[in-house]
Design a protein around this motif. Structure first.
Motif, PDB file in Angstrom:
ATOM      1  N   SER A  38       0.818  -1.218   0.000  1.00 40.95           N
ATOM      2  CA  SER A  38       0.000   0.000   0.000  1.00 40.95           C
ATOM      3  C   SER A  38       0.847   1.260   0.000  1.00 40.95           C
ATOM      4  O   SER A  38       0.378   2.332  -0.375  1.00 40.95           O
ATOM      5  N   LYS A  39       2.110   1.130   0.405  1.00 38.52           N
ATOM      6  CA  LYS A  39       3.031   2.269   0.429  1.00 38.52           C
ATOM      7  C   LYS A  39       3.954   2.278  -0.785  1.00 38.52           C
ATOM      8  O   LYS A  39       4.931   3.039  -0.830  1.00 38.52           O
ATOM      9  N   GLY A  40       3.652   1.412  -1.763  1.00 39.94           N
ATOM     10  CA  GLY A  40       4.451   1.377  -2.974  1.00 39.94           C
ATOM     11  C   GLY A  40       5.739   0.592  -2.853  1.00 39.94           C
ATOM     12  O   GLY A  40       6.592   0.660  -3.739  1.00 39.94           O
ATOM     13  N   ARG A  41       5.890  -0.168  -1.786  1.00 41.48           N
ATOM     14  CA  ARG A  41       7.084  -0.972  -1.579  1.00 41.48           C
ATOM     15  C   ARG A  41       6.827  -2.423  -1.978  1.00 41.48           C
ATOM     16  O   ARG A  41       5.701  -2.817  -2.279  1.00 41.48           O
ATOM     17  N   SER A  42       7.875  -3.229  -1.975  1.00 42.13           N
ATOM     18  CA  SER A  42       7.749  -4.644  -2.305  1.00 42.13           C
ATOM     19  C   SER A  42       7.233  -5.424  -1.091  1.00 42.13           C
ATOM     20  O   SER A  42       7.653  -5.150   0.046  1.00 42.13           O
ATOM     21  N   PRO A  43       6.347  -6.403  -1.307  1.00 35.96           N
ATOM     22  CA  PRO A  43       5.912  -7.234  -0.177  1.00 35.96           C
ATOM     23  C   PRO A  43       7.053  -8.043   0.413  1.00 35.96           C
ATOM     24  O   PRO A  43       6.984  -8.461   1.575  1.00 35.96           O
ATOM     25  N   TYR A  44       8.118  -8.236  -0.368  1.00 33.87           N
ATOM     26  CA  TYR A  44       9.244  -9.032   0.101  1.00 33.87           C
ATOM     27  C   TYR A  44      10.169  -8.241   1.022  1.00 33.87           C
ATOM     28  O   TYR A  44      11.155  -8.794   1.529  1.00 33.87           O
TER      29      TYR A  44
END
Length: 406
Positions: A38-44
């Protein structure tokens, strides 16, 4: 049982467990990954997230200031209920609505099934995809079945094993038509030829599944690059899970985790899949798929879980989802041998859990010989059960393929 009563009870059971139950650590991993997305980052960026980003995208509502934190649990529980509804639709092909619902209640009102989804495990979504795949295949909708197969494999790798059974089941239908004595010789020869690799339904299934799988993977690869491939797929090939679990490989992997790989020696975690895939993808389908598709998928999954490198209680749901669809075709469960199978299966877990309790709660090192012997005993029990299931599926009727009798 009346469907309205069964489904109302199933929903209330899950709502109660969501409200009063606890939250699984996996759910915290899922929701953390959703927050990163949701913050534009990778889930990993969330350590130990080993799933498709699609799951994190689906759980985006859990990031709304905590207001919808239980959304994922409700979604997984709802998937359980929809899975039960699909079971009823499949069973109604050959029995009355009341009896179909009775068998579906093995899943709908099962407290183990309900609790696993209610505490935040995504297995409910996987079960829904797998049963939807079976339903689409039995309804002879190969394109839809292929799209579902590709989605299911993208979501969780193991459903790829069902491809071989489905292809063999499709061959069974065409081969039966080819042998129809009422057809002309030319028609029989033509139908026999089209039952080979290029049989139209098979082609549709393979092409649709490839498109679905490759399209989803391409989207995820575009957004998240190689970390997506590494964490979602490659991780499971070389995975060493040293935490105690039911797998017969657990003690070996626990010891291997203390030593780095050296030279060209093939590590056990890289070759353990060979007997697993040989059984679940080749031997079991060829022995049973043409006769009973649901039974074959049950046996495939049982073999896959039994020989898997990691085996926890939630993995049992992978084959339990087929029980309501398999039991109408067999008297095995209700006989003496069936009762012995159930008793030994429960006893094997109890022995292992007793050793696990001493390790986890009493701080005693029971890896050897306690957990090691317990895992071997449970593995041998499951191998014996698998042999009986495969033999039984090979002889039971083709109820999953026949229409309801009036």
């Amino acid at each position: 049982m009346r469907p309205a009563i069964a489904f109302t009870a199933a929903i209330l059971l899950r709502l109660g467990l969501i409200h009063f139950g606890y939250t699984d650590i996996d759910y915290l991993v899922f929701t953390d990954a959703a927050r990163f997305v949701s913050k534009g980052r990778s889930p990993y960026d969330r350590a130990t997230y080993r799933y498709t980003p699609l799951l994190a995208w689906i759980l985006w509502p859990t990031t709304s200031h905590g207001i919808w934190f239980e959304y994922g649990k409700a979604l997984f529980a709802a998937a359980d209920v929809v899975t039960g509804w699909l079971m009823v639709q499949i069973l109604r092909r050959r029995m009355a609505l009341g009896r179909s619902t009775d068998y579906a209640c093995i899943w709908l009102l099962n407290p183990i099934v309900a609790s696993i989804s209610a505490r935040g495990s995504s297995e409910g979504l996987v079960a829904l995809l797998v049963v939807s795949l079976l339903w689409a295949t039995l309804e002879k909708r190969p394109i839809l079945a292929g799209l579902l197969l590709g989605l299911a494999v993208h979501f969780k790798i193991y459903p790829f094993i069902y491809g071989s059974s489905i292809l063999l089941w499709l061959e069974r239908d065409t081969t039966s038509a080819a042998l129809d004595p009422s057809s002309s010789l030319g028609a029989r020869l033509y139908r026999r030829a089209t039952s080979a690799v290029w049989q139209p339904a098979r082609v549709k299934l393979v092409v649709a599944s490839a498109i679905s799988f490759l399209l989803l993977n391409s989207i995820m690869l575009y957004h998240y690059g190689m970390p997506f491939v590494d964490h979602t797929f490659l991780h499971h090939i070389t995975r060493i899970d040293h935490r105690h679990n039911f797998s017969v490989y657990n003690t070996i992997l626990h010891m291997s985790s203390a030593y780095p790989a050296s030279g060209f020696i093939m590590q056990i975690e890289s070759i353990a899949f060979i007997p697993q895939l040989l059984l679940s993808v080749v031997l079991v389908p060829f022995a049973s798929a043409r006769r009973n598709l649901a039974g074959s998928m049950l046996a495939q999954t049982f073999a896959f879980v039994t020989f898997n490198k990691v085996c926890t209680s939630q993995y049992f749901l992978w084959y339990m989802v087929f029980l309501p669809l398999y039991l109408p075709d067999t008297t095995l469960l209700w006989g003496r041998r069936g009762l012995v199978m159930i008793a030994l299966w429960v006893l094997g877990q109890a022995v292992w859990l007793q050793q696990g309790y001493e390790l986890e709660f009493l701080g005693r090192s029971t890896f050897v010989p306690g957990l090691w012997l317990g895992s071997i005993a449970f593995f041998l029990i499951n191998c014996w059960i698998l042999r009986i299931i495969v033999e039984d599926v090979g002889f039971c009727g083709i109820g999953t393929t026949s229409k309801k009798q009036n």
